[in-house]
Write an enzyme that holds these catalytic residues in place. Structure first.
Site, short mmCIF file in Angstrom:
data_model
loop_
_atom_site.label_atom_id
_atom_site.label_comp_id
_atom_site.label_asym_id
_atom_site.label_seq_id
_atom_site.Cartn_x
_atom_site.Cartn_y
_atom_site.Cartn_z
N HIS A 1 7.04 67.87 84.25
CA HIS A 1 5.71 67.79 83.64
C HIS A 1 5.50 69.05 82.81
CE1 HIS A 1 4.17 64.83 86.97
NE2 HIS A 1 5.23 64.39 86.30
N GLU B 1 4.99 63.78 82.31
CA GLU B 1 3.64 64.08 81.87
C GLU B 1 3.70 65.23 80.88
OE1 GLU B 1 0.71 65.05 84.80
OE2 GLU B 1 1.31 63.44 86.18
N TYR C 1 3.24 71.32 80.78
CA TYR C 1 1.93 71.82 80.40
C TYR C 1 2.06 73.30 80.00
CZ TYR C 1 0.13 67.41 82.27
OH TYR C 1 -0.10 66.08 82.49
N ARG D 1 3.28 54.64 82.94
CA ARG D 1 3.36 55.21 84.29
C ARG D 1 2.01 54.98 84.97
NH1 ARG D 1 2.74 60.84 86.28
NH2 ARG D 1 4.05 61.17 88.14
N ASN E 1 4.10 61.99 93.05
CA ASN E 1 3.67 62.86 91.96
C ASN E 1 3.65 64.33 92.40
OD1 ASN E 1 2.36 63.14 89.21
ND2 ASN E 1 0.78 64.10 90.48
N GLU E 2 4.28 65.20 91.61
CA GLU E 2 4.24 66.65 91.80
C GLU E 2 4.26 67.00 93.29
OE1 GLU E 2 0.84 67.96 89.55
OE2 GLU E 2 1.64 67.20 87.65
N TRP F 1 0.07 62.16 79.18
CA TRP F 1 -1.07 62.09 80.11
C TRP F 1 -2.35 62.26 79.31
CZ3 TRP F 1 -1.21 61.13 85.33
CH2 TRP F 1 -2.47 61.23 85.92
#
Length: 445
Positions: free
Chosen positions: A225, A254, A227, A81, A158-159, A283
């Site tokens: 993503h 990610e 996290y 990516r 992105n986001e 990431w």
């Protein structure tokens, strides 16, 4: 992601079975590249493809990209990516630069997921731009993306929402997809979740079916993503299962092994991805700053110096080396197998101050003839093309596209064609940095 809110009960996704049915054989054969069938991502040969790769911050480290792609492939990844900038927050990656990135991915036999990063945290992050601006960017470089549908997935932005205004995610995403399709993009489109990509509000989860069916091509993939919001196996599995049980395509675009907002359960992410056949992209390769340097997979872009996170992702259980399978399209990709691509360009400049001549030689270094060609490049400075011989040219800003005349249509294997042009300038005359022939970057000659 800033902080995790209490879990919100989400409604089950509703979708008619008829809309999720696999395409017919005729439909599948007509697809120009990647496509979605029954919640699975298939390549242009109709083979199941599961992303197993990493993120690379090309826009901030462009000189590192060529070697990074080779190293990422050597470590077993099947995809990368690539961070691009629209020019709104960071220096714009123009068409010639993006063409070179795609060519590098193809030479390294990596599927290229291109993402526009300037949308990060829109509505909360100062300077972030809307998905609409990201679509403007994709439209501006569409010429170098056409014909790459077998090798490129477009991650729209992105986001695209932070923790403010995220309720607009559904309509914004539907509008962005509609604009891309109306412009003729046939690529698989990837869409990121709001809430800094982590979807703690379940906005993407609960509206994914609506967004998918609004795509006239039914060729959208959703990206979460993972996290600090995803710090337990229960949360990881519940989120991914919600998509796969509804036959909606989901990838972990990610994730890391640590984060400032909490400690993600990377083991659960990788185990669930293997069990469900879901793609993931760690990431990131190298170059993180701002207190998240711990997310580097390599130390100073050195593939021989994997960090603990890098060793976990590439070499650990359910990791890239264990689970990655190369896309079948590379078995017959003409751009594969040559460090210099399949073409070389010689550019002889005659500099006369405020005007110039250029004699250009295009050499086919491949093993098969090229019939019908298009050469793209960017003129440096304030140069303008005036007249052309042995070819036809158009110019848009600094970008120049040259196509063959009927008598220069074929470039034999090992052979050349030549053309020339003259132009005017108000600055220093120079030589273009990158040439692409039919979308593939050429070597110097």
């Amino acid at each position: 992601m800033r902080r995790r809110l209490a879990t919100v009960a989400g409604a089950l996704l509703a979708m008619a079975v008829s809309l999720m049915a696999a395409p017919t054989v005729a439909q599948a054969q007509a697809e120009p590249g990647f496509y979605v069938s029954d919640g699975r991502l298939l390549d242009a040969n109709g083979q199941d493809f599961v992303l197993r790769g990493v993120n690379h911050a090309h826009t901030w480290y462009p000189t590192r990209t060529s070697q990074a792609l080779k190293d990422i492939k050597a470590l077993g990844a099947n995809s990368v990516r690539v961070v691009l900038a629209t020019g709104d927050r960071w220096t714009r990656n123009d068409a010639s630069d993006v063409a070179a990135v795609i060519s590098g991915c193809r030479r390294s036999r990596l599927i290229c997921v291109l993402e526009a990063h300037d949308t990060t945290g829109y509505g909360e992050q100062a300077g972030a731009v809307s998905l609409s601006r990201a679509v403007d960017y994709w439209l501006s470089i569409q010429d170098v993306l056409k014909g790459q549908e077998k090798y490129v997935i477009l991650n729209l932005g992105n986001e695209p929402h932070g923790n403010s205004g995220y309720s607009a995610w559904t309509s914004d995403t539907q509008t962005a997809i509609a604009r891309m399709r109306a412009a003729g993009f046939g690529h698989t489109l990837m869409v990121d979740a709001p809430n800094w990509g982590q979807d703690w509000s379940f906005t993407m989860r609960d509206n994914a079916g609506k967004v998918f069916t609004a795509d006239p091509e039914r060729n959208t993939v959703f990206s979460i993503h993972m996290y600090g919001v995803f710090d337990t196996a229960t949360e990881v599995n519940d989120y991914l299962n919600r998509f796969t049980s509804q036959h909606l395509p989901i990838v972990v675009g990610e994730f890391g092994d640590a984060h400032s907002d909490g400690n993600p359960d990377e083991d659960a992410v990788m185990a669930a991805a293997r069990r469900l056949g879901v793609g993931y992209l760690g990431w990131s390769w190298s170059g993180n700053g701002g207190g998240v340097e711990y997310l580097d997979l390599t130390a100073d872009f050195d593939a021989s110096r994997l960090t603990a996170w890098g060793r976990r992702l590439f070499e650990g259980a359910d990791g890239i080396k264990q689970t990655a399978r190369e896309a079948s399209v590379f078995a017959t990709d003409p751009a594969d197998g040559s460090a210099d691509g399949s073409c070389a360009v010689g550019y002889r400049l005659g500099d006369w101050g405020n005007w110039f001549n250029a004699d250009v030689t295009v050499r086919n270094t491949g093993t098969t003839a090229v019939k019908g060609w298009r050469l793209d490049f960017a003129l440096p400075g304030q140069q303008r093309v005036n007249s052309v011989w042995n070819a036809k040219a158009t110019q848009d800003g600094s970008q120049v596209r040259v196509v063959n005349e009927s008598w220069t249509e074929t470039i034999p294997a090992g052979g050349t064609v030549t053309f020339g042009f003259n132009g005017s300038s108000t600055g220093t005359n120079g030589v273009p940095a990158v040439f692409t022939l039919n979308g593939v970057a050429c070597a110097g000659s």
